[in-house]
Scaffold this motif. Structure first.
Motif, PDB file in Angstrom:
ATOM      1  N   GLU A  86      -3.179  10.578 -13.363  1.00 25.65           N
ATOM      2  CA  GLU A  86      -4.113   9.631 -13.321  1.00 25.65           C
ATOM      3  C   GLU A  86      -4.380  10.112 -12.203  1.00 25.65           C
ATOM      4  N   SER A  87      -6.147  10.417 -12.378  1.00 24.87           N
ATOM      5  CA  SER A  87      -7.094  10.600 -10.909  1.00 24.87           C
ATOM      6  C   SER A  87      -7.653   9.872 -10.708  1.00 24.87           C
ATOM      7  N   VAL A  88      -7.788   8.683  -9.453  1.00 18.64           N
ATOM      8  CA  VAL A  88      -8.847   8.347  -9.136  1.00 18.64           C
ATOM      9  C   VAL A  88      -9.446   8.259  -7.696  1.00 18.64           C
ATOM     10  N   ASN A  89     -11.076   8.068  -7.520  1.00 21.87           N
ATOM     11  CA  ASN A  89     -12.015   8.391  -6.722  1.00 21.87           C
ATOM     12  C   ASN A  89     -11.479   6.480  -5.598  1.00 21.87           C
ATOM     13  N   TYR A  90     -10.261   6.482  -4.393  1.00 20.42           N
ATOM     14  CA  TYR A  90     -10.360   5.045  -3.886  1.00 20.42           C
ATOM     15  C   TYR A  90     -10.671   5.367  -2.857  1.00 20.42           C
ATOM     16  N   SER A  91     -10.618   4.480  -1.641  1.00 17.35           N
ATOM     17  CA  SER A  91     -11.391   4.276  -0.478  1.00 17.35           C
ATOM     18  C   SER A  91      -9.563   4.355  -0.161  1.00 17.35           C
ATOM     19  N   ARG A  92      -9.835   4.654   1.551  1.00 17.08           N
ATOM     20  CA  ARG A  92      -8.966   4.674   2.275  1.00 17.08           C
ATOM     21  C   ARG A  92      -7.835   3.635   2.173  1.00 17.08           C
ATOM     22  N   ASP A  93      -7.671   2.533   2.087  1.00 13.25           N
ATOM     23  CA  ASP A  93      -7.296   1.191   2.141  1.00 13.25           C
ATOM     24  C   ASP A  93      -5.779   1.050   0.176  1.00 13.25           C
ATOM     25  N   ALA A  94      -7.662   1.454   0.011  1.00 18.69           N
ATOM     26  CA  ALA A  94      -6.673   1.183  -1.848  1.00 18.69           C
ATOM     27  C   ALA A  94      -5.971   2.756  -1.820  1.00 18.69           C
ATOM     28  N   ALA A  95      -6.251   4.217  -2.021  1.00 24.11           N
ATOM     29  CA  ALA A  95      -5.580   4.954  -1.685  1.00 24.11           C
ATOM     30  C   ALA A  95      -3.920   5.080  -0.568  1.00 24.11           C
ATOM     31  N   GLU A  96      -3.835   3.980   0.204  1.00 30.87           N
ATOM     32  CA  GLU A  96      -2.987   3.770   0.972  1.00 30.87           C
ATOM     33  C   GLU A  96      -1.583   3.121  -0.343  1.00 30.87           C
ATOM     34  N   LYS A  97      -2.421   1.490  -0.501  1.00 30.01           N
ATOM     35  CA  LYS A  97      -1.846   1.009  -1.708  1.00 30.01           C
ATOM     36  C   LYS A  97      -1.103   1.612  -2.085  1.00 30.01           C
ATOM     37  N   LYS A  98      -1.865   2.827  -3.274  1.00 31.10           N
ATOM     38  CA  LYS A  98      -1.573   3.336  -4.155  1.00 31.10           C
ATOM     39  C   LYS A  98      -0.156   4.536  -3.866  1.00 31.10           C
ATOM     40  N   LEU A  99      -0.106   5.042  -3.215  1.00 29.26           N
ATOM     41  CA  LEU A  99       0.556   5.530  -2.858  1.00 29.26           C
ATOM     42  C   LEU A  99       1.775   5.612  -2.229  1.00 29.26           C
ATOM     43  N   PHE A 100       2.235   4.239  -0.980  1.00 30.36           N
ATOM     44  CA  PHE A 100       3.231   2.846  -1.344  1.00 30.36           C
ATOM     45  C   PHE A 100       3.554   2.182  -2.435  1.00 30.36           C
ATOM     46  N   GLU A 101       3.146   2.148  -3.490  1.00 39.00           N
ATOM     47  CA  GLU A 101       3.819   1.964  -4.896  1.00 39.00           C
ATOM     48  C   GLU A 101       4.288   2.994  -5.540  1.00 39.00           C
ATOM     49  N   PHE A 102       3.803   4.431  -5.412  1.00 40.09           N
ATOM     50  CA  PHE A 102       4.282   5.582  -5.621  1.00 40.09           C
ATOM     51  C   PHE A 102       5.707   5.759  -4.486  1.00 40.09           C
ATOM     52  N   PHE A 103       5.322   6.247  -3.039  1.00 32.93           N
ATOM     53  CA  PHE A 103       7.156   5.601  -3.009  1.00 32.93           C
ATOM     54  C   PHE A 103       7.949   5.233  -3.039  1.00 32.93           C
ATOM     55  N   ASP A 104       8.145   3.308  -3.106  1.00 27.85           N
ATOM     56  CA  ASP A 104       8.611   2.318  -3.566  1.00 27.85           C
ATOM     57  C   ASP A 104       9.058   2.440  -4.872  1.00 27.85           C
ATOM     58  N   GLN A 105       8.592   2.906  -5.958  1.00 28.19           N
ATOM     59  CA  GLN A 105       9.207   3.683  -7.003  1.00 28.19           C
ATOM     60  C   GLN A 105       9.900   5.011  -7.571  1.00 28.19           C
ATOM     61  N   ASN A 106       9.919   5.528  -6.350  1.00 28.00           N
ATOM     62  CA  ASN A 106      10.566   7.296  -6.233  1.00 28.00           C
ATOM     63  C   ASN A 106      10.533   7.654  -4.842  1.00 28.00           C
ATOM     64  N   ALA A 107      11.928   6.887  -3.925  1.00 23.47           N
ATOM     65  CA  ALA A 107      11.938   7.085  -2.589  1.00 23.47           C
ATOM     66  C   ALA A 107      12.861   8.726  -2.573  1.00 23.47           C
ATOM     67  N   PRO A 108      11.550   8.488  -1.572  1.00 18.15           N
ATOM     68  CA  PRO A 108      11.857  10.068  -1.140  1.00 18.15           C
ATOM     69  C   PRO A 108      13.923  10.488  -0.538  1.00 18.15           C
ATOM     70  N   GLU A 109      14.086  11.625  -0.984  1.00 15.34           N
ATOM     71  CA  GLU A 109      14.912  12.391  -0.355  1.00 15.34           C
ATOM     72  C   GLU A 109      15.383  13.539   0.454  1.00 15.34           C
ATOM     73  N   ARG A 110      14.015  14.572   0.031  1.00 14.97           N
ATOM     74  CA  ARG A 110      13.913  15.777   1.148  1.00 14.97           C
ATOM     75  C   ARG A 110      12.420  15.678   0.097  1.00 14.97           C
ATOM     76  N   TYR A 111      11.958  16.764   1.781  1.00 19.04           N
ATOM     77  CA  TYR A 111      10.574  17.501   1.354  1.00 19.04           C
ATOM     78  C   TYR A 111      10.523  18.711   1.575  1.00 19.04           C
ATOM     79  N   THR A 112      10.033  20.456   0.496  1.00 21.00           N
ATOM     80  CA  THR A 112      10.324  20.902   1.794  1.00 21.00           C
ATOM     81  C   THR A 112       8.684  21.570   0.814  1.00 21.00           C
ATOM     82  N   GLN A 113       8.049  22.025   2.109  1.00 16.69           N
ATOM     83  CA  GLN A 113       6.459  22.593   2.302  1.00 16.69           C
ATOM     84  C   GLN A 113       6.714  24.128   1.313  1.00 16.69           C
TER      85      GLN A 113
END
Length: 159
Positions: A86-113
């Protein structure tokens, strides 16, 4: 805090030093002047590269901890976010909320670049985020705008 205002100041100082060098050494050959300019330009590029690496490290740490607020500090004023197709163009604040929702549903354990493709104007970074609910590929594009490194596109795909 971004390092870019410092790099802009150093670039300005380097240009002044070059101009001073040329004026105070009128007998210098063009080759000597070009060598001096090359050295100063190399220093400015190295410092800018260092600033981008600091921003990438801050972003990686924020992804690792699921800190949407910290990540959003690196967002452009408008950002395209694609989460699970699902691709949407957001304002900075709306994007932060969308990312918060993702992390709330998918709690990070590890990130590797895993990839970092640097270009003159855009860096493309790819990493793998392991969460309680599965693995995700996260990629983003980091541009330089208004003397600041900004994410203008963030993509999250199931792995």
């Amino acid at each position: 805090a971004s390092v870019l205002p410092i790099t802009s100041s150093l670039t300005f100082i380097a240009r002044q030093k070059y101009a001073y060098f040329c004026l105070t050494n009128p007998n210098q050959t063009n080759m000597e002047k070009n060598i001096m300019l090359s050295i100063l330009f190399s220093i400015a590029i190295t410092i800018t590269s260092f600033a981008q690496n600091i921003d990438k490290e801050q972003i990686a740490t924020s992804i690792q901890t699921g800190n949407a607020s910290e990540i959003s500090k690196h967002f452009s004023s408008r950002i395209e976010i694609s989460i699970l197709g699902e691709s949407v163009n957001y304002s900075r604040d709306a994007a932060e909320k969308k990312l918060f929702e993702f992390f709330d549903q998918n709690a990070p354990e590890r990130y590797t670049q895993i990839e970092d493709h640097a270009d003159v104007k855009v860096d493309h970074v790819v990493g793998i985020l392991s969460t309680e609910s599965g693995e995700y590929e996260i990629s983003y594009y980091l541009i330089t705008a208004h003397e600041k490194h900004q994410i203008n596109h963030l993509i999250i795909k199931a792995k």
